[in-house]
Design a protein around this motif. Structure first.
Motif, PDB file in Angstrom:
ATOM      1  N   PHE A  53       5.519   3.506  14.868  1.00 42.94           N
ATOM      2  CA  PHE A  53       5.387   4.268  13.086  1.00 42.94           C
ATOM      3  C   PHE A  53       5.503   3.631  11.685  1.00 42.94           C
ATOM      4  N   ARG A  54       6.304   3.200  12.160  1.00 38.34           N
ATOM      5  CA  ARG A  54       6.403   1.930  10.763  1.00 38.34           C
ATOM      6  C   ARG A  54       6.067   0.933  10.666  1.00 38.34           C
ATOM      7  N   GLY A  55       4.738   0.594  11.458  1.00 31.97           N
ATOM      8  CA  GLY A  55       4.082  -0.063  11.897  1.00 31.97           C
ATOM      9  C   GLY A  55       2.541   0.124  11.359  1.00 31.97           C
ATOM     10  N   ILE A  56       2.212   1.760  11.537  1.00 31.49           N
ATOM     11  CA  ILE A  56       1.440   2.453  11.134  1.00 31.49           C
ATOM     12  C   ILE A  56       1.746   2.254   9.745  1.00 31.49           C
ATOM     13  N   ASN A  57       2.531   3.192   8.768  1.00 34.91           N
ATOM     14  CA  ASN A  57       3.280   3.073   7.750  1.00 34.91           C
ATOM     15  C   ASN A  57       2.536   2.061   7.219  1.00 34.91           C
ATOM     16  N   SER A  58       2.698   0.455   7.474  1.00 38.89           N
ATOM     17  CA  SER A  58       2.257  -0.369   6.639  1.00 38.89           C
ATOM     18  C   SER A  58       1.320  -0.552   6.528  1.00 38.89           C
ATOM     19  N   VAL A  59       0.054  -0.308   7.405  1.00 31.82           N
ATOM     20  CA  VAL A  59      -0.744  -0.525   7.447  1.00 31.82           C
ATOM     21  C   VAL A  59      -1.539   0.534   6.044  1.00 31.82           C
ATOM     22  N   ILE A  60      -1.407   2.552   6.407  1.00 27.44           N
ATOM     23  CA  ILE A  60      -2.113   3.111   5.901  1.00 27.44           C
ATOM     24  C   ILE A  60      -1.083   4.435   4.856  1.00 27.44           C
ATOM     25  N   GLY A  61       0.252   3.485   4.700  1.00 23.36           N
ATOM     26  CA  GLY A  61       0.804   4.498   4.159  1.00 23.36           C
ATOM     27  C   GLY A  61       1.602   5.772   5.243  1.00 23.36           C
ATOM     28  N   VAL A  62       3.076   5.766   4.211  1.00 21.24           N
ATOM     29  CA  VAL A  62       3.518   7.280   4.872  1.00 21.24           C
ATOM     30  C   VAL A  62       2.939   8.420   4.752  1.00 21.24           C
ATOM     31  N   LEU A  63       1.831   8.721   3.788  1.00 21.25           N
ATOM     32  CA  LEU A  63       1.474   9.649   3.218  1.00 21.25           C
ATOM     33  C   LEU A  63       0.328  10.065   4.251  1.00 21.25           C
ATOM     34  N   ARG A  64      -0.464   8.660   4.864  1.00 18.43           N
ATOM     35  CA  ARG A  64      -1.193   9.160   5.721  1.00 18.43           C
ATOM     36  C   ARG A  64      -0.766   8.993   7.157  1.00 18.43           C
ATOM     37  N   THR A  65       0.007   9.395   7.369  1.00 15.20           N
ATOM     38  CA  THR A  65       0.281   9.476   8.801  1.00 15.20           C
ATOM     39  C   THR A  65       1.012  10.857   8.949  1.00 15.20           C
ATOM     40  N   GLY A  66       0.409  10.831  10.074  1.00 13.49           N
ATOM     41  CA  GLY A  66       0.637  12.236  10.663  1.00 13.49           C
ATOM     42  C   GLY A  66       1.386  12.261  12.047  1.00 13.49           C
ATOM     43  N   VAL A  67       1.720  12.883  12.406  1.00 16.42           N
ATOM     44  CA  VAL A  67       2.255  12.459  14.091  1.00 16.42           C
ATOM     45  C   VAL A  67       1.970  13.755  14.925  1.00 16.42           C
ATOM     46  N   TYR A  68       1.976  13.724  16.034  1.00 18.95           N
ATOM     47  CA  TYR A  68       1.504  14.873  18.033  1.00 18.95           C
ATOM     48  C   TYR A  68       2.550  15.245  18.610  1.00 18.95           C
ATOM     49  N   GLY A  69       3.387  15.906  18.898  1.00 18.35           N
ATOM     50  CA  GLY A  69       4.346  15.688  20.106  1.00 18.35           C
ATOM     51  C   GLY A  69       4.811  16.950  19.894  1.00 18.35           C
ATOM     52  N   GLY A  70       5.786  16.875  20.397  1.00 16.25           N
ATOM     53  CA  GLY A  70       6.734  18.139  20.857  1.00 16.25           C
ATOM     54  C   GLY A  70       7.960  18.304  19.620  1.00 16.25           C
ATOM     55  N   VAL A  71       8.056  19.233  19.382  1.00 12.76           N
ATOM     56  CA  VAL A  71       9.577  20.098  19.038  1.00 12.76           C
ATOM     57  C   VAL A  71      10.104  18.816  18.131  1.00 12.76           C
ATOM     58  N   LYS A  72      10.808  18.019  19.104  1.00 15.18           N
ATOM     59  CA  LYS A  72      11.385  17.143  18.855  1.00 15.18           C
ATOM     60  C   LYS A  72      10.804  16.053  18.280  1.00 15.18           C
ATOM     61  N   VAL A  73       9.807  15.666  18.501  1.00 13.19           N
ATOM     62  CA  VAL A  73       9.140  14.017  18.057  1.00 13.19           C
ATOM     63  C   VAL A  73       9.210  14.551  16.311  1.00 13.19           C
ATOM     64  N   CYS A  74       8.519  15.946  16.423  1.00 14.20           N
ATOM     65  CA  CYS A  74       8.480  16.483  15.188  1.00 14.20           C
ATOM     66  C   CYS A  74       9.288  16.081  14.183  1.00 14.20           C
ATOM     67  N   GLU A  75      10.514  16.398  14.472  1.00  9.30           N
ATOM     68  CA  GLU A  75      11.400  16.762  13.808  1.00  9.30           C
ATOM     69  C   GLU A  75      12.214  15.605  13.455  1.00  9.30           C
ATOM     70  N   MET A 120       0.943  -0.948  -0.141  1.00  6.51           N
ATOM     71  CA  MET A 120      -0.188  -0.139  -0.116  1.00  6.51           C
ATOM     72  C   MET A 120       1.076   1.516   0.247  1.00  6.51           C
ATOM     73  N   GLN A 121       1.709   1.220   0.970  1.00  8.49           N
ATOM     74  CA  GLN A 121       2.785   2.217   0.935  1.00  8.49           C
ATOM     75  C   GLN A 121       2.844   2.864  -0.284  1.00  8.49           C
ATOM     76  N   ASN A 122       3.490   1.587  -1.243  1.00  5.54           N
ATOM     77  CA  ASN A 122       4.364   2.305  -2.625  1.00  5.54           C
ATOM     78  C   ASN A 122       3.885   2.824  -3.596  1.00  5.54           C
ATOM     79  N   SER A 123       2.005   2.106  -3.515  1.00  6.22           N
ATOM     80  CA  SER A 123       1.333   3.101  -4.096  1.00  6.22           C
ATOM     81  C   SER A 123       1.425   4.234  -3.882  1.00  6.22           C
ATOM     82  N   ALA A 124       1.100   4.175  -2.836  1.00  6.45           N
ATOM     83  CA  ALA A 124       0.951   5.849  -1.973  1.00  6.45           C
ATOM     84  C   ALA A 124       1.624   6.735  -2.247  1.00  6.45           C
ATOM     85  N   GLU A 125       2.871   5.985  -2.414  1.00  2.00           N
ATOM     86  CA  GLU A 125       3.888   7.177  -2.875  1.00  2.00           C
ATOM     87  C   GLU A 125       3.821   7.264  -4.437  1.00  2.00           C
ATOM     88  N   THR A 126       3.303   6.655  -5.392  1.00  3.62           N
ATOM     89  CA  THR A 126       3.045   7.055  -6.853  1.00  3.62           C
ATOM     90  C   THR A 126       2.258   8.017  -6.568  1.00  3.62           C
TER      91      THR A 126
END
Length: 268
Positions: A173-195, A1-7
């Motif tokens: 997060f890698r586990g999350i990416n494997s299901v919904i793809g990187v393109l549909r994954t976001g993060v909530y956290g402090g500045v370092k976590v975002c970085e 799913m991730q590869n097709s999402a990146e395409t």
């Protein structure tokens, strides 16, 4: 799913006229519920209509949110922890439809566990936990009418160090990416976590140039705002510093830092 999402992402780099019109329409909603001006990209002094609220206690009626001058909500696509009963978790289709009818935008967030809560922080569950959480989040998101290409923000609601990120949160997060793809994954956290999430390539890219699916909280950020963040949680409701009341419920307030923050109507 991730590869097709990146395409698909590469294809979306060339925005069609239809997408451009939809983008402009969503931008006008965020800029002031129909106002023609663009959203300011700098965080200070966000005007009414360029802020979203998040809350868990109860579903706040759409008319109260709009009357208070907010452009929409960041709502949960997760259930309540054991022993709790948050009325706004998860978002339901009838409630989502009432928000849309009122001209409000919706952004999805997943958080089940919490430090010191009746369930531990979600990121501590590693890769298999990320897979399970992504499946739950996607089911609840789509059941409520969430956009098929809309991101879901996953919460790191704690002050973690790089070692904890590398060994616990990153596999999650890698586990999350494997299901919904990187393109549909976001993060909530402090500045370092975002970085770290941006550097490790586990969150997707907004259509706003230079922006990523990073919802940054003021907590643990030491006054810094990551330049790629699309949302900044400026007001955090606590017992010692209550957030504003909207419809009788205390809320957190988030500055909108980009035209595309992952709102459902922009990502059908």
């Amino acid at each position: 799913m991730q590869n097709s999402a990146e395409t698909s992402s590469r294809r979306r780099d060339r925005v069609s006229r239809r997408d451009a019109l939809r983008y402009a329409g969503a931008a006008s909603v965020l800029a002031g519920l129909g106002a023609a001006s663009a959203i300011p990209t700098a965080p200070p002094a966000a005007a009414a209509g360029s802020q979203l609220i998040d809350f868990a206690a109860a579903q706040i009626p759409a008319e109260h949110i709009r009357a208070a001058g907010y452009a929409g909500v960041i709502n949960y696509v997760s259930t309540s922890r054991p022993g709790s009963n948050f009325g706004a978790k998860p978002i339901t289709r009838p409630y989502a439809e009432s928000l849309v009818r009122a001209g409000l935008v919706i952004v999805s967030n997943f958080q089940y566990g919490k430090p010191g809560g009746t369930a531990p922080s979600d990121f501590l569950r590693g890769g298999p936990g990320g897979v399970a959480d992504a499946k739950t989040a996607w089911h609840l998101h789509t059941a409520a009418g969430g956009g098929q290409s809309a991101p879901i923000y996953f919460s790191v609601d704690d002050d973690i160090d790089r070692e904890t990120w590398n060994n616990r949160a990153l596999p999650w997060f890698r586990g999350i990416n494997s299901v919904i793809g990187v393109l549909r994954t976001g993060v909530y956290g402090g500045v370092k976590v975002c970085e770290w999430a941006i550097a490790d390539g586990v969150i997707g890219q907004s259509r706003t140039p230079g922006k990523r699916w990073a919802w940054q909280t003021r907590s643990w950020s030491n006054g810094k705002i990551h330049p790629a963040a699309v949302l900044y949680q400026r007001v955090i409701d606590t017992a010692s510093s209550p957030g504003p009341l909207v419809g009788g419920i205390r809320v957190d307030v988030n500055d909108v830092l980009a035209q595309d923050v992952g709102q459902w109507n922009l990502h059908p």
